[in-house]
Structures are given as C-alpha cells and as structure tokens.
Enzyme design. Structure first.
Site, PDB file in Angstrom:
ATOM      1  N   ASP A 193     -25.674  -2.078  -2.015  1.00 20.67           N
ATOM      2  CA  ASP A 193     -27.072  -1.623  -2.054  1.00 20.67           C
ATOM      3  C   ASP A 193     -27.188  -0.146  -1.702  1.00 20.67           C
ATOM      4  OD1 ASP A 193     -27.945  -4.131  -2.819  1.00 20.67           O
ATOM      5  OD2 ASP A 193     -28.654  -4.697  -0.815  1.00 20.67           O
TER       6      ASP A 193
ATOM      7  N   HIS B  67      -8.910   1.467  -5.511  1.00 20.58           N
ATOM      8  CA  HIS B  67      -8.108   0.516  -4.747  1.00 20.58           C
ATOM      9  C   HIS B  67      -6.648   0.867  -4.969  1.00 20.58           C
ATOM     10  CE1 HIS B  67     -11.400  -2.101  -3.618  1.00 20.58           C
ATOM     11  NE2 HIS B  67     -11.868  -1.915  -4.839  1.00 20.58           N
ATOM     12  N   ILE B  68      -5.884   0.924  -3.912  1.00 26.09           N
ATOM     13  CA  ILE B  68      -4.470   1.279  -3.995  1.00 26.09           C
ATOM     14  C   ILE B  68      -3.692   0.184  -4.713  1.00 26.09           C
ATOM     15  CG2 ILE B  68      -2.403   1.736  -2.613  1.00 26.09           C
ATOM     16  CD1 ILE B  68      -4.398   2.980  -0.508  1.00 26.09           C
TER      17      ILE B  68
ATOM     18  N   TYR C 294       0.789  -1.225   0.000  1.00 23.66           N
ATOM     19  CA  TYR C 294       0.000   0.000   0.000  1.00 23.66           C
ATOM     20  C   TYR C 294       0.826   1.283   0.000  1.00 23.66           C
ATOM     21  CZ  TYR C 294      -3.545  -3.425   1.184  1.00 23.66           C
ATOM     22  OH  TYR C 294      -4.369  -4.520   1.163  1.00 23.66           O
TER      23      TYR C 294
ATOM     24  N   ARG D  82     -10.157 -11.508  -3.652  1.00 20.94           N
ATOM     25  CA  ARG D  82     -10.176 -10.064  -3.882  1.00 20.94           C
ATOM     26  C   ARG D  82     -10.608  -9.693  -5.298  1.00 20.94           C
ATOM     27  NH1 ARG D  82      -7.633  -7.590   0.508  1.00 20.94           N
ATOM     28  NH2 ARG D  82      -6.159  -8.922   1.592  1.00 20.94           N
TER      29      ARG D  82
END
Length: 146
Positions: A88, A101-102, A24, A112
């Site tokens: 939802d 998403h990093i 990350y 994932r």
C-alpha cells in the site's frame, strides 16, 4: 529531489554475505551499496541506500520518498510475501519501483512465490544474485536520463 534513486533493503539483508551464502552469495550489503553508487555515478545520479529490519521504518521511508526521490529499488526480503502495508505504501509512490530479489523466489518454497510488492512494482528482477541491484539502478538511470 534530494536524491534520484532510493534503494531500500528489508529484513535480514544486513546479514548478506554471512546468512545462507549458498543462496544469497558472499557479497555484503556494503558491497551492494558500492555497486549501486558506482552505477549511479556513471549516469550522474545519486543514491540513498538504506536497510531496516523494521517494517514500519521501511514504510516511513517510502512515504518520505514521495517528496525526496524519483525512483525506488526495493528488496523487501521476507516482507514481500507478508506485507500488504508495504504494498500500500509503495502504491502511493508516483515514480518507478523496481523490486529486486537475490534468489529466484519462484524456485523456492511455495510461500515465496507470492510477492505483494510485485503487484505495484514497475518491474521485478529475481534470481540474478546481487547483480540484480546493478541492473535495477542501470534501468532506472536510463529511464531518468530520458
């Protein structure tokens, strides 16, 4: 609208820069917030930037966003792969939604690869590090300024 863009961050992103920096990176959530605000300012827009480890809190913020924000940038983190409830809530939001998403979730563990949020997002940015947030805000700013 109180602010133009709501930026939501899901679980464990408060540890950005400390948790698994090999995946990350070393930027913190505060660094990401500064970057998002900087891009928004270039376009004369405002950002509401939030993080929660609580799924219910994220859902409540999405519900509130219907009346308070034009667009959403969301990094749902681990909830991407598990939360139909988050999907939802986002499906009831009338504006544009960019999922960020990093890491590249498609190059990681197979669980994932599925993101429920992607099913309702206008667009998805993944694998570009924290620059994905910058790109998402830039895209939404261009859309909102039309």
């Amino acid at each position: 609208m109180a602010t133009d863009i709501l930026v939501l961050n899901g679980p464990n992103l408060n540890l950005l820069g400390k948790r698994q920096p090999e995946i990350y990176g070393h930027e913190t959530i505060a660094d990401v917030e500064r970057s998002c605000r900087s891009v928004a300012r270039e376009y004369g827009l405002t950002i509401d930037f939030r993080q929660s480890n609580d799924e219910a809190q994220l859902i409540d913020w999405i519900h509130q966003a219907r009346d308070q924000h034009a667009s959403i940038v969301i990094n749902p983190a681990g909830y991407s792969h598990t939360s139909v409830a988050l999907m939802d809530a986002l499906s009831a939001f009338p504006g544009h939604i960019i999922e960020v998403h990093i890491s590249n979730i498609h190059r990681r563990e197979s669980f994932r690869h599925l993101s429920y949020v992607s099913k309702v997002a206008t667009g998805v940015i993944c694998g570009l590090g924290t620059a994905g947030y910058h790109l998402a805000v830039h895209h939404l700013a261009c859309h909102l300024k039309k």
